[in-house]
Design a protein around this motif. Structure first.
Motif, mmCIF file in Angstrom:
data_model
loop_
_atom_site.group_PDB
_atom_site.id
_atom_site.type_symbol
_atom_site.label_atom_id
_atom_site.label_comp_id
_atom_site.label_asym_id
_atom_site.label_seq_id
_atom_site.Cartn_x
_atom_site.Cartn_y
_atom_site.Cartn_z
ATOM 1 N N LYS A 135 0.835 -1.221 0.000
ATOM 2 C CA LYS A 135 0.000 0.000 0.000
ATOM 3 C C LYS A 135 0.860 1.257 0.000
ATOM 4 N N THR A 136 1.829 1.301 0.917
ATOM 5 C CA THR A 136 2.681 2.492 1.038
ATOM 6 C C THR A 136 3.471 2.722 -0.237
ATOM 7 N N THR A 137 4.057 1.640 -0.764
ATOM 8 C CA THR A 137 4.876 1.768 -1.974
ATOM 9 C C THR A 137 4.050 2.264 -3.154
ATOM 10 N N VAL A 138 2.899 1.654 -3.383
ATOM 11 C CA VAL A 138 2.068 2.045 -4.539
ATOM 12 C C VAL A 138 1.595 3.487 -4.403
ATOM 13 N N ALA A 139 1.070 3.853 -3.229
ATOM 14 C CA ALA A 139 0.581 5.224 -3.036
ATOM 15 C C ALA A 139 1.711 6.236 -3.173
ATOM 16 N N SER A 140 2.866 5.937 -2.571
ATOM 17 C CA SER A 140 4.004 6.871 -2.598
ATOM 18 C C SER A 140 4.591 7.006 -3.996
ATOM 19 N N LEU A 141 4.666 5.895 -4.723
ATOM 20 C CA LEU A 141 5.203 5.956 -6.086
ATOM 21 C C LEU A 141 4.248 6.705 -7.015
ATOM 22 N N LEU A 142 2.955 6.545 -6.816
ATOM 23 C CA LEU A 142 1.993 7.319 -7.618
ATOM 24 C C LEU A 142 2.125 8.805 -7.320
ATOM 25 N N TYR A 143 2.365 9.139 -6.056
ATOM 26 C CA TYR A 143 2.608 10.543 -5.702
ATOM 27 C C TYR A 143 3.837 11.059 -6.467
ATOM 28 N N GLN A 144 4.922 10.281 -6.446
ATOM 29 C CA GLN A 144 6.142 10.687 -7.173
ATOM 30 C C GLN A 144 5.869 10.842 -8.660
ATOM 31 N N LEU A 145 5.202 9.832 -9.235
ATOM 32 C CA LEU A 145 4.981 9.813 -10.688
ATOM 33 C C LEU A 145 4.171 11.024 -11.147
ATOM 34 N N PHE A 146 3.057 11.300 -10.476
ATOM 35 C CA PHE A 146 2.205 12.410 -10.901
ATOM 36 C C PHE A 146 2.844 13.774 -10.595
ATOM 37 N N THR A 147 3.692 13.821 -9.584
ATOM 38 C CA THR A 147 4.453 15.053 -9.329
ATOM 39 C C THR A 147 5.424 15.298 -10.465
ATOM 40 N N LYS A 148 6.113 14.234 -10.893
ATOM 41 C CA LYS A 148 7.046 14.350 -12.020
ATOM 42 C C LYS A 148 6.322 14.728 -13.309
ATOM 43 N N ALA A 149 5.045 14.324 -13.396
ATOM 44 C CA ALA A 149 4.259 14.639 -14.604
ATOM 45 C C ALA A 149 3.746 16.075 -14.588
ATOM 46 N N GLY A 150 4.050 16.808 -13.510
ATOM 47 C CA GLY A 150 3.724 18.231 -13.475
ATOM 48 C C GLY A 150 2.454 18.595 -12.736
ATOM 49 N N PHE A 151 1.864 17.642 -12.041
ATOM 50 C CA PHE A 151 0.634 17.919 -11.305
ATOM 51 C C PHE A 151 0.923 18.260 -9.847
ATOM 52 N N LYS A 152 -0.013 18.962 -9.224
ATOM 53 C CA LYS A 152 0.026 19.141 -7.770
ATOM 54 C C LYS A 152 -0.648 17.916 -7.175
ATOM 55 N N VAL A 153 0.057 17.246 -6.245
ATOM 56 C CA VAL A 153 -0.393 15.936 -5.786
ATOM 57 C C VAL A 153 -0.414 15.871 -4.263
ATOM 58 N N GLY A 154 -1.348 15.103 -3.730
ATOM 59 C CA GLY A 154 -1.422 14.850 -2.297
ATOM 60 C C GLY A 154 -1.150 13.392 -1.998
ATOM 61 N N LEU A 155 -0.729 13.120 -0.766
ATOM 62 C CA LEU A 155 -0.437 11.747 -0.334
ATOM 63 C C LEU A 155 -0.859 11.573 1.122
ATOM 64 N N LEU A 156 -1.604 10.502 1.382
ATOM 65 C CA LEU A 156 -1.957 10.125 2.750
ATOM 66 C C LEU A 156 -1.423 8.702 2.948
ATOM 67 N N SER A 157 -0.289 8.572 3.647
ATOM 68 C CA SER A 157 0.351 7.266 3.766
ATOM 69 C C SER A 157 0.878 7.013 5.170
ATOM 70 N N THR A 158 1.317 5.782 5.388
ATOM 71 C CA THR A 158 1.931 5.387 6.662
ATOM 72 C C THR A 158 3.178 6.202 6.935
ATOM 73 N N VAL A 159 3.954 6.480 5.893
ATOM 74 C CA VAL A 159 5.248 7.139 6.043
ATOM 75 C C VAL A 159 5.098 8.638 6.261
ATOM 76 N N GLN A 160 4.246 9.263 5.457
ATOM 77 C CA GLN A 160 4.080 10.712 5.569
ATOM 78 C C GLN A 160 2.802 11.171 4.875
ATOM 79 N N ILE A 161 2.423 12.397 5.180
ATOM 80 C CA ILE A 161 1.309 13.060 4.500
ATOM 81 C C ILE A 161 1.905 14.209 3.704
ATOM 82 N N ARG A 162 1.516 14.307 2.445
ATOM 83 C CA ARG A 162 2.042 15.378 1.586
ATOM 84 C C ARG A 162 0.889 16.186 1.006
ATOM 85 N N VAL A 163 1.032 17.491 1.074
ATOM 86 C CA VAL A 163 0.109 18.409 0.407
ATOM 87 C C VAL A 163 0.971 19.191 -0.566
ATOM 88 N N GLY A 164 0.999 18.735 -1.820
ATOM 89 C CA GLY A 164 1.956 19.303 -2.761
ATOM 90 C C GLY A 164 3.363 18.987 -2.263
#
Length: 487
Positions: free
Chosen positions: A116-145
């Protein structure tokens, strides 16, 4: 601030005493946080019953109480709302209070035992690299952009979720990727959220201390997909025997991914070593820094999800080749003495087996594989002997140690782990209760080209003992010991 009657929208009401046209400042389910003009939601938790703290919440300024059982004595001027399920009510109230923030972005939930953590975190990375503003709610951290917040649970409570989703709305976030745990589903933390998609990774032995049976655990996961709307996608691992179960009653559009089975998204492992993976994904080759068969599934899942969310194939594969490993997930350090130390969150039998099999598929067998592993206290005890069996069968040497013992005796936990070791593997094992000393012992035992796996805690930077969290970082500690050996 909102009117109580407005934030009760969609909540199933049993009875109301008092006025619902009152203005609410905040929503709380922890009575210690209640202050003037707040609403207190009394929840029957696993450790305590919030109904016992209704009086305290009122003393601290609560003007309204949401409860499953009406108090015998009510206070004049206080509004009491009786509901069938306080956790479900809290979820709807939180969404209403924060203006239904999940409607304003594409929210994708990732559920399963491992990944779960890997898939969610990698999707956050991927869409950030694609130029989008992205959020993440995960075990490791929460990201708002680009802003980072500390995570405390795999799936936070519904008030926390909606408050962060509101922050994401304000920051212009377009996509959010969220881990969805079985506890979170069972406790209605995701109720009232609008999901654009759901991803199922796999299902193995875990959380039976909470769910009682594997069937109950599976059905809770399935409930997440049952609740997805027809506008969403449901993406499942077809190689997992429970993958198709997740899709049985969903209204969402159904898609599958697999390495072995017929599926909409297929991958083949062409190369697998400590440098990374070379994959053939739907007839396209892609190299990734991620390692191991289990990561091939993770990469395939994020590729499929990215396409379902509208990214072009070539763009998605280009960004996948640039992705970095997630904290505590197969992170490794190679010392000057050519000893490889790997830190991984593997804390379930299946995850530990996956990591050890991955290492064994890569190593030459001329070197030692030394595993340091334990099991958490106050959690599912039935997995302990299984962890012992897997660690001792797939390693050349094993050190059983303390994980997060919590309120249990760590020596007793280790004894239960050792019960799973077969007689032919007795000579491989030793026990060192102190985790720091166990890691030190592994470093001292290791020689050139040997591999040390430290499993169970991964990204965690603490050890929890008798209610106290003490600083403890596996990667930092093993790195320090290996550097000292090279002096």
């Amino acid at each position: 601030m909102k009117l109580l009657k407005d934030i009760l929208y969609r909540v199933s009401l049993e009875a109301v005493v008092g006025n619902t046209a009152v203005t609410v400042n905040e929503i709380h389910f922890d009575s210690r946080k209640v202050s003037f003009n707040d609403v207190f939601v009394a929840i029957k938790g696993t450790l305590s019953d919030g109904h016992r703290f209704i009086e305290k919440a009122i003393e601290q300024g609560a003007l309204a109480v949401i409860c499953e059982e009406m108090p015998k004595n009510t206070v004049n001027g206080i509004t009491y709302v009786q509901v069938k399920d306080s956790q479900q009510a809290l979820a709807y109230m939180a969404a209403n209070f924060y203006d239904d923030p999940s409607k304003n972005l594409k929210l994708v939930g990732v559920t399963g035992t491992n990944g779960k953590t890997t898939v969610a975190s990698l999707l956050y990375q991927l869409f950030t690299k694609a130029g989008f503003k992205v959020g993440l709610l995960s075990t490791v951290q929460i990201r708002v952009g680009e802003e980072t917040f500390k995570a405390t649970h795999t799936t936070p409570d519904s008030v926390t979720i909606n408050s962060y989703l509101k922050k994401m709305n304000e920051a212009g976030v377009e996509y959010c990727f969220m881990e969805v745990s079985s506890h979170g589903i069972a406790q209605h933390r995701t109720t009232g959220l609008h999901f654009a998609g759901g991803i199922f990774t796999n299902l193995t032995h875990e959380h039976l201390d909470y769910h009682n049976t594997f069937a109950e655990y599976r059905d809770v996961k399935k409930a997440f997909f049952d609740q997805l709307p027809a506008s969403a996608f449901a993406l499942t691992n077809a190689d997992d025997k429970n993958g198709k179960v997740m899709l049985q009653n969903t209204k969402a559009k159904k898609y599958t991914y697999a390495l072995k089975s017929v599926a909409d998204y297929k991958a083949q492992i062409l190369e697998n070593d400590f440098g990374g993976l070379l994959l053939k994904v739907n007839d396209h080759e892609v190299w990734t820094k991620l390692i191991g068969n289990f990561n091939a599934y993770n990469v395939l899942a994020i590729f499929a999800a990215s396409e379902l969310l509208g990214l072009q194939t070539v763009e998605s594969l280009r960004h996948i080749s640039e992705l970095e490993a997630v904290s505590g997930r197969f992170q490794y350090y190679i010392s000057e003495g050519k000893i490889t130390a790997i830190v991984d969150y593997a804390h379930t039998p299946d995850a530990l087996q996956n990591v050890l099999e991955t290492i064994n598929s890569i190593r030459t067998k001329n070197e030692e594989l030394i595993t340091v592993v334990g099991c958490g206290g106050d959690r599912d005890r039935t997995k302990r002997p299984k962890m012992g069996h897997i660690a001792s069968a797939l390693s050349t040497k094993v050190i059983f140690t303390s994980d997060n013992p919590r309120t249990e005796d760590p020596d007793k936990i280790i004894e239960e782990i050792e019960e799973g070791v077969e007689p032919q593997n007795f000579k491989k094992i030793m026990s060192v209760t102190n985790r720091r000393q166990a890691i030190k012992a592994a470093c001292q035992m290791a020689e050139k080209k040997d591999i040390i796996l430290i499993a169970g805690k991964g990204h965690e930077t603490y050890q929890e003992i008798n209610g106290e969290r003490k600083d403890f970082d596996d990667l930092k500690i093993v790195t320090e010991f290996l550097k000292e050996l090279n002096k």
